[in-house]
Every structure is written in C-alpha cells, then in structure tokens.
Motif scaffolding. Structure first.
Motif, PDB file in Angstrom:
ATOM      1  N   ALA A  18      38.735  30.930  56.648  1.00 37.97           N
ATOM      2  CA  ALA A  18      37.550  30.182  56.219  1.00 37.97           C
ATOM      3  C   ALA A  18      36.366  31.101  55.936  1.00 37.97           C
ATOM      4  CB  ALA A  18      37.181  29.142  57.271  1.00 37.97           C
ATOM      5  N   ILE A  19      36.142  32.083  56.804  1.00 34.34           N
ATOM      6  CA  ILE A  19      35.002  32.983  56.580  1.00 34.34           C
ATOM      7  C   ILE A  19      35.246  33.864  55.359  1.00 34.34           C
ATOM      8  CG2 ILE A  19      35.703  34.840  58.158  1.00 34.34           C
ATOM      9  CD1 ILE A  19      32.122  33.578  57.518  1.00 34.34           C
ATOM     10  N   CYS A  20      36.497  34.269  55.138  1.00 34.71           N
ATOM     11  CA  CYS A  20      36.813  35.079  53.956  1.00 34.71           C
ATOM     12  C   CYS A  20      36.696  34.250  52.679  1.00 34.71           C
ATOM     13  CB  CYS A  20      38.209  35.685  54.084  1.00 34.71           C
ATOM     14  SG  CYS A  20      38.324  36.930  55.393  1.00 34.71           S
ATOM     15  N   LEU A  21      37.039  32.979  52.756  1.00 35.74           N
ATOM     16  CA  LEU A  21      36.924  32.068  51.611  1.00 35.74           C
ATOM     17  C   LEU A  21      35.453  31.758  51.326  1.00 35.74           C
ATOM     18  CD1 LEU A  21      38.622  30.521  49.572  1.00 35.74           C
ATOM     19  CD2 LEU A  21      38.779  28.646  51.216  1.00 35.74           C
ATOM     20  N   GLU A  22      34.681  31.577  52.385  1.00 36.04           N
ATOM     21  CA  GLU A  22      33.249  31.323  52.217  1.00 36.04           C
ATOM     22  C   GLU A  22      32.568  32.512  51.539  1.00 36.04           C
ATOM     23  OE1 GLU A  22      29.548  31.168  55.231  1.00 36.04           O
ATOM     24  OE2 GLU A  22      31.164  29.762  55.724  1.00 36.04           O
ATOM     25  N   TYR A  23      32.999  33.711  51.870  1.00 33.82           N
ATOM     26  CA  TYR A  23      32.422  34.921  51.280  1.00 33.82           C
ATOM     27  C   TYR A  23      32.530  34.909  49.757  1.00 33.82           C
ATOM     28  CZ  TYR A  23      31.728  39.889  50.230  1.00 33.82           C
ATOM     29  OH  TYR A  23      31.291  41.076  49.703  1.00 33.82           O
ATOM     30  N   ASN A  51      40.893  35.865  39.170  1.00 33.97           N
ATOM     31  CA  ASN A  51      41.155  35.964  37.722  1.00 33.97           C
ATOM     32  C   ASN A  51      42.227  37.000  37.398  1.00 33.97           C
ATOM     33  OD1 ASN A  51      39.218  34.035  37.202  1.00 33.97           O
ATOM     34  ND2 ASN A  51      37.602  35.539  36.851  1.00 33.97           N
ATOM     35  N   GLY A  52      43.241  37.095  38.257  1.00 36.81           N
ATOM     36  CA  GLY A  52      44.333  38.035  38.022  1.00 36.81           C
ATOM     37  C   GLY A  52      44.036  39.461  38.434  1.00 36.81           C
ATOM     38  N   HIS A  53      42.825  39.727  38.937  1.00 40.22           N
ATOM     39  CA  HIS A  53      42.433  41.075  39.360  1.00 40.22           C
ATOM     40  C   HIS A  53      42.475  41.177  40.885  1.00 40.22           C
ATOM     41  CE1 HIS A  53      40.897  42.023  35.350  1.00 40.22           C
ATOM     42  NE2 HIS A  53      40.344  40.830  35.348  1.00 40.22           N
ATOM     43  N   ILE A  54      43.065  42.239  41.382  1.00 42.80           N
ATOM     44  CA  ILE A  54      43.053  42.531  42.818  1.00 42.80           C
ATOM     45  C   ILE A  54      41.819  43.397  43.068  1.00 42.80           C
ATOM     46  CG2 ILE A  54      44.299  43.572  44.750  1.00 42.80           C
ATOM     47  CD1 ILE A  54      45.752  41.152  43.537  1.00 42.80           C
ATOM     48  N   VAL A  55      40.892  42.893  43.904  1.00 41.44           N
ATOM     49  CA  VAL A  55      39.627  43.588  44.117  1.00 41.44           C
ATOM     50  C   VAL A  55      39.242  43.622  45.597  1.00 41.44           C
ATOM     51  CG1 VAL A  55      38.631  43.178  41.826  1.00 41.44           C
ATOM     52  CG2 VAL A  55      38.340  41.463  43.616  1.00 41.44           C
ATOM     53  N   LEU A  56      38.577  44.704  45.966  1.00 42.98           N
ATOM     54  CA  LEU A  56      38.026  44.827  47.307  1.00 42.98           C
ATOM     55  C   LEU A  56      36.796  43.933  47.424  1.00 42.98           C
ATOM     56  CD1 LEU A  56      38.277  48.715  47.616  1.00 42.98           C
ATOM     57  CD2 LEU A  56      39.698  47.030  48.816  1.00 42.98           C
ATOM     58  N   LYS A  57      36.399  43.647  48.642  1.00 42.58           N
ATOM     59  CA  LYS A  57      35.287  42.715  48.874  1.00 42.58           C
ATOM     60  C   LYS A  57      33.977  43.162  48.247  1.00 42.58           C
ATOM     61  CE  LYS A  57      34.304  44.578  53.449  1.00 42.58           C
ATOM     62  NZ  LYS A  57      35.111  45.760  53.147  1.00 42.58           N
ATOM     63  N   ASN A  58      33.796  44.469  48.058  1.00 41.45           N
ATOM     64  CA  ASN A  58      32.561  44.963  47.452  1.00 41.45           C
ATOM     65  C   ASN A  58      32.625  44.989  45.928  1.00 41.45           C
ATOM     66  OD1 ASN A  58      34.488  47.075  47.923  1.00 41.45           O
ATOM     67  ND2 ASN A  58      32.951  48.549  47.272  1.00 41.45           N
ATOM     68  N   LEU A  60      33.956  42.346  43.932  1.00 42.37           N
ATOM     69  CA  LEU A  60      34.303  41.008  43.441  1.00 42.37           C
ATOM     70  C   LEU A  60      33.808  40.765  42.019  1.00 42.37           C
ATOM     71  CD1 LEU A  60      33.480  38.819  46.569  1.00 42.37           C
ATOM     72  CD2 LEU A  60      35.691  39.777  45.906  1.00 42.37           C
ATOM     73  N   ASN A  61      32.625  41.248  41.712  1.00 41.59           N
ATOM     74  CA  ASN A  61      32.033  40.961  40.400  1.00 41.59           C
ATOM     75  C   ASN A  61      32.776  41.634  39.253  1.00 41.59           C
ATOM     76  OD1 ASN A  61      29.928  39.099  41.102  1.00 41.59           O
ATOM     77  ND2 ASN A  61      28.992  40.813  42.187  1.00 41.59           N
ATOM     78  N   MET A  74      28.846  32.407  34.059  1.00 45.24           N
ATOM     79  CA  MET A  74      29.046  33.631  34.835  1.00 45.24           C
ATOM     80  C   MET A  74      28.811  33.365  36.322  1.00 45.24           C
ATOM     81  SD  MET A  74      29.656  36.877  34.409  1.00 45.24           S
ATOM     82  CE  MET A  74      29.272  38.520  34.909  1.00 45.24           C
ATOM     83  N   LEU A  75      29.796  33.675  37.118  1.00 46.97           N
ATOM     84  CA  LEU A  75      29.665  33.585  38.565  1.00 46.97           C
ATOM     85  C   LEU A  75      29.336  34.971  39.089  1.00 46.97           C
ATOM     86  CD1 LEU A  75      30.114  32.135  41.321  1.00 46.97           C
ATOM     87  CD2 LEU A  75      32.493  32.832  41.143  1.00 46.97           C
ATOM     88  N   ILE A  76      28.273  35.069  39.845  1.00 48.69           N
ATOM     89  CA  ILE A  76      27.898  36.344  40.451  1.00 48.69           C
ATOM     90  C   ILE A  76      28.083  36.200  41.956  1.00 48.69           C
ATOM     91  CG2 ILE A  76      26.079  38.051  40.807  1.00 48.69           C
ATOM     92  CD1 ILE A  76      26.760  37.888  37.902  1.00 48.69           C
ATOM     93  N   TYR A  77      28.942  37.029  42.515  1.00 47.72           N
ATOM     94  CA  TYR A  77      29.167  37.020  43.955  1.00 47.72           C
ATOM     95  C   TYR A  77      28.081  37.823  44.654  1.00 47.72           C
ATOM     96  CZ  TYR A  77      33.922  35.368  42.972  1.00 47.72           C
ATOM     97  OH  TYR A  77      35.009  34.654  42.562  1.00 47.72           O
ATOM     98  N   ASP A  78      27.671  37.358  45.807  1.00 49.09           N
ATOM     99  CA  ASP A  78      26.744  38.121  46.643  1.00 49.09           C
ATOM    100  C   ASP A  78      27.581  39.072  47.496  1.00 49.09           C
ATOM    101  OD1 ASP A  78      24.967  39.174  48.456  1.00 49.09           O
ATOM    102  OD2 ASP A  78      24.283  37.242  49.242  1.00 49.09           O
ATOM    103  N   THR A  79      27.623  40.323  47.080  1.00 49.02           N
ATOM    104  CA  THR A  79      28.406  41.324  47.810  1.00 49.02           C
ATOM    105  C   THR A  79      27.477  42.284  48.553  1.00 49.02           C
ATOM    106  OG1 THR A  79      28.500  42.756  45.862  1.00 49.02           O
ATOM    107  CG2 THR A  79      30.343  41.229  46.181  1.00 49.02           C
TER     108      THR A  79
END
Length: 157
Positions: A18-23, A51-58, A60-61, A74-79
């Motif tokens: 849940a916390i990883c999904l919330e992130y 979107n088919g990309h494997i990405v580290l938590k930092n 995401l964008n 455009m979705l901008i993640y808060d990393t």
C-alpha cells in the motif's frame, strides 16, 4: 480466536504494498519490493513497471515523459527525497515488525523477501529465502542484490 502468524504477515505485506502504491499515486503496472534482514541489518527498496518501463523509485518520471506526445495528460510523480525516505522508513518499520512477529511466533525470519505486486490483477507473489545472501561475503551489500534483481527484471521485461 486470536490472530495467527500468517494474518500478521499478510497485513504487514499488504501495508508495504500500500505504501509503495501510494508513492506512485496508484499509477503503476507492477511493483517490485525488496526486503532483507541479515544479522543486525535491515534493507528495503522498491522499483516499478510503468508504461512498460522498469524504473527505480527516483526515476518514475522517465516512464511518463513521453505521455504529452501521445496526447495524454502528463502525470508528474513527486520523487522528492522526503517522499522516497518516507517510503523506505515505513517499509523498514514493517520489515522490523515482521521480524518481531517471527520471534513472537517462533518462526524463522526470512533473510530475503522479494514481493511482486501486479496492480491491474491485484495479485501479490512473494519469494522468501532463509540462507545468508550477502553478510558472509566481503564484497556484497543489500544494494547489490537489489540492483541485480532490478537489472534481471528489466532484461526480462
């Protein structure tokens, strides 16, 4: 009837997911969670498929940077560092609670837990190891194991 060990383990793993999904604001295809405990050392980290990309938590964008070209909003993640640290802190807290419950119920604490959560299917799979992975090696660190898993998933994706 009181809670069984499996109930606690399930609740804690659910909280970790849940916390990883919330992130990622519930915007990911898959979540890959790495938990490790070897004598006196806890480690926790996470990476995503977006979107088919494997990405580290930092990063995401990087997985959504081309969305404007396809006409999507455009979705901008808060990393930010604070958000990343918050996820890691909660994950470590849950991992320590798993260890506490293992002791309480006389269970062996896994040295490694790899969780794969498929968001669309709401499906969680876990792999557990009980042998030492890095603490008996002068070169290996938990980050090395995490990075290796990240590269393996990326290659097979």
């Amino acid at each position: 009837m009181g809670k069984e060990f499996e109930d606690y383990l399930s609740e804690l793993q659910t909280d970790i997911v849940a916390i990883c999904l919330e992130y990622v604001e519930n915007q990911a295809d898959d979540i890959y969670i790495y938990c490790s405990y070897e004598p006196k050392m806890y480690a926790f980290d996470v990476f995503y498929k977006i979107n088919g990309h494997i990405v580290l938590k930092n990063n995401l964008n990087k997985a959504v940077e081309n969305q404007n070209e396809i006409g999507n909003e455009m979705l901008i993640y808060d990393t930010s560092e604070q958000r990343q640290e918050a996820v890691l802190d909660i994950g470590l807290k849950d991992l320590k609670e798993i260890h506490k419950r293992c002791k309480e119920f006389g269970r062996e604490m896994p040295t490694e837990i790899k969780l794969h959560y498929n968001v669309k299917q709401n499906s969680l799979k876990g792999k557990y190891r009980y042998d030492l992975v890095y603490s008996n090696d002068d070169e290996l660190l938990p980050d090395d194991i995490f990075d290796s898993w990240f590269e393996e998933v990326k290659k097979n994706s």
